[in-house]
Scaffold this active site. Structure first.
Site, PDB file in Angstrom:
ATOM      1  N   ARG A 199     -60.892  47.689 -41.081  1.00 20.05           N
ATOM      2  CA  ARG A 199     -60.326  47.278 -42.366  1.00 20.05           C
ATOM      3  C   ARG A 199     -58.815  47.195 -42.204  1.00 20.05           C
ATOM      4  O   ARG A 199     -58.201  48.046 -41.540  1.00 20.05           O
ATOM      5  CB  ARG A 199     -60.659  48.288 -43.467  1.00 20.05           C
ATOM      6  CG  ARG A 199     -62.092  48.232 -43.968  1.00 20.05           C
ATOM      7  CD  ARG A 199     -62.393  46.940 -44.753  1.00 20.05           C
ATOM      8  NE  ARG A 199     -63.752  46.903 -45.279  1.00 20.05           N
ATOM      9  CZ  ARG A 199     -64.810  46.372 -44.636  1.00 20.05           C
ATOM     10  NH1 ARG A 199     -64.663  45.818 -43.445  1.00 20.05           N
ATOM     11  NH2 ARG A 199     -66.003  46.385 -45.199  1.00 20.05           N
TER      12      ARG A 199
ATOM     13  N   GLU B 238     -56.554  40.609 -48.026  1.00 19.27           N
ATOM     14  CA  GLU B 238     -57.243  39.423 -47.498  1.00 19.27           C
ATOM     15  C   GLU B 238     -57.451  38.457 -48.644  1.00 19.27           C
ATOM     16  O   GLU B 238     -57.869  38.890 -49.721  1.00 19.27           O
ATOM     17  CB  GLU B 238     -58.596  39.811 -46.897  1.00 19.27           C
ATOM     18  CG  GLU B 238     -58.437  40.600 -45.619  1.00 19.27           C
ATOM     19  CD  GLU B 238     -59.755  41.029 -45.000  1.00 19.27           C
ATOM     20  OE1 GLU B 238     -60.817  40.596 -45.491  1.00 19.27           O
ATOM     21  OE2 GLU B 238     -59.718  41.810 -44.040  1.00 19.27           O
TER      22      GLU B 238
ATOM     23  N   HIS C 201     -61.572  37.654 -40.880  1.00 17.30           N
ATOM     24  CA  HIS C 201     -62.664  38.603 -41.169  1.00 17.30           C
ATOM     25  C   HIS C 201     -64.037  37.984 -40.849  1.00 17.30           C
ATOM     26  O   HIS C 201     -64.868  37.808 -41.742  1.00 17.30           O
ATOM     27  CB  HIS C 201     -62.589  39.064 -42.638  1.00 17.30           C
ATOM     28  CG  HIS C 201     -63.245  40.409 -42.851  1.00 17.30           C
ATOM     29  ND1 HIS C 201     -62.818  41.313 -43.788  1.00 17.30           N
ATOM     30  CD2 HIS C 201     -64.320  40.998 -42.249  1.00 17.30           C
ATOM     31  CE1 HIS C 201     -63.586  42.384 -43.757  1.00 17.30           C
ATOM     32  NE2 HIS C 201     -64.506  42.212 -42.829  1.00 17.30           N
TER      33      HIS C 201
HETATM   34  C1  GLV Z   1     -67.577  43.757 -42.735  1.00 12.37           C
HETATM   35  O1  GLV Z   1     -66.428  44.007 -42.680  1.00 12.37           O
HETATM   36  C2  GLV Z   1     -68.577  44.667 -43.175  1.00 12.37           C
HETATM   37  O2  GLV Z   1     -68.235  45.751 -43.677  1.00 12.37           O
HETATM   38  O3  GLV Z   1     -69.760  44.332 -43.046  1.00 12.37           O
END
Ligand code: GLV
Length: 323
Positions: A240, A269, A288
């Site tokens: 994160r 983000e 991401h």
């Molecule tokens: C992605 O970041 C997730 O938590 O699946």
């Protein structure tokens, strides 16, 4: 008994959607591709349904729970659940499901891809060629860091961290790990050394972040931690964005305190297109996408649906958030 009604904050893969529709009385989906569901729409829709299937972009907090008196189940199509107030859900008796395991391989593949890409300066090489700068071969052109035989520090030695370790073994890397449940036993299983954060920061050539975001891990990597790393170190984050202080990272990359960073996640983000990190050649940022393979996203969708339906039927969830 009436079939349950559910709201989804994104379209999910087709097979998962079919499974959901087959077992629900009503399935409503936020269908605008270009923006996440606005908060007021989510609150309004949550008020009408028994179950919610959300993404990591939706905040599930006490306000949302208060607006949703009939809500019995929440399922997030993500392994991370820092966007959900788990304690508040438990206090309301609402089961929360997430999608661990099914995304471990794709995410570990991606973390390792970022590591290799940053180490060997692939994006810079690509820009160089496209920019028409490719001249004669030179012994010192775009030198990067050697991956084979280097030391990899894995911060957060859970499922995904262990997946990265498995890949690193193929590159004969020395493994240092820190943090994670049963870290000592897992370290032994992977031939890794369980060291403290400081040793990991000081001795690693590559550091890959795999801790969940929490009050304890927010800005875990800041100015002090960056200054402890090798000047040649490369930092990879697929966890994160909030785990790394981005201003401190910018200063470290700009000032040469570390060699490079590769980020799949940022804070916030999407990252602002004017963010100074985007001006740096030694910072690679992707949007991401660590679990973004067709196969993994379908498995995530199916597991998210199985979790939601199990919770709505008062059955054990295949993957309930343990907290
Ligand atoms: C992605 O970041 C997730 O938590 O699946």
């Amino acid at each position: 008994m009436a079939l349950p009604s559910v709201y989804l904050t994104r379209r999910i893969p087709h097979r998962a959607m079919q499974a959901l529709r087959a077992s629900c009385g009503s399935v409503k989906v936020w269908d605008e591709e270009d923006r996440p569901v606005p908060r007021e729409v989510l609150l309004r829709e949550a008020a009408q349904v028994d179950g919610l299937l959300v993404m990591l972009t939706e905040r599930v907090d006490t306000d949302l729970l208060a607006a949703a008196p009939n809500l019995k189940a929440i399922s997030t199509m993500s392994v991370g659940y820092d966007h959900i107030d788990i304690a508040a859900c438990k206090a309301r008796g609402i089961a929360v499901g997430h999608t661990p395991d099914v995304l471990t391989d794709a995410t570990a593949d991606h973390a390792f891809a970022l590591l290799l890409t940053a180490a060997r300066r692939i994006p810079e090489g690509e820009r160089y060629v496209r920019g028409g700068e490719w001249g004669p071969w030179k012994p010192d052109l775009l030198l990067g860091q050697q991956v084979s035989g280097a030391t990899l520090g894995i911060l957060g030695f859970g499922r995904i961290g262990q997946g990265v370790a498995a890949r690193a073994k193929g590159f004969n890397m020395r493994l240092l790990v820190s943090g994670g449940r049963n870290v000592a036993a897992a370290a032994t299983a992977y031939g890794a050394q369980d060291v403290g954060l400081e040793t990991l920061l000081e001795e690693s050539d590559f550091i890959s972040v795999h801790v969940p975001l929490s009050t304890e891990t927010y800005h875990l990597i800041g100015k002090r931690e960056l200054s402890m790393m090798k000047k040649t170190a490369i930092l990879i984050n697929t966890a994160r964005g909030g785990v790394i202080d981005h201003q401190a990272l910018y200063d470290a990359l700009k000032g040469g305190a570390i060699a490079a960073a590769a980020l799949d996640v940022t804070e916030p983000e999407p990252i602002n297109p004017d963010h100074p990190l985007l001006t740096l050649d030694n910072c690679l940022i992707v949007p991401h996408i660590a679990s973004a393979t067709y196969q993994t996203r379908e498995r995530m969708g199916l597991l998210a649906v199985d979790n939601l339906l199990a919770a709505l039927n008062h059955e054990p969830l295949p993957a309930e958030v343990e907290a």
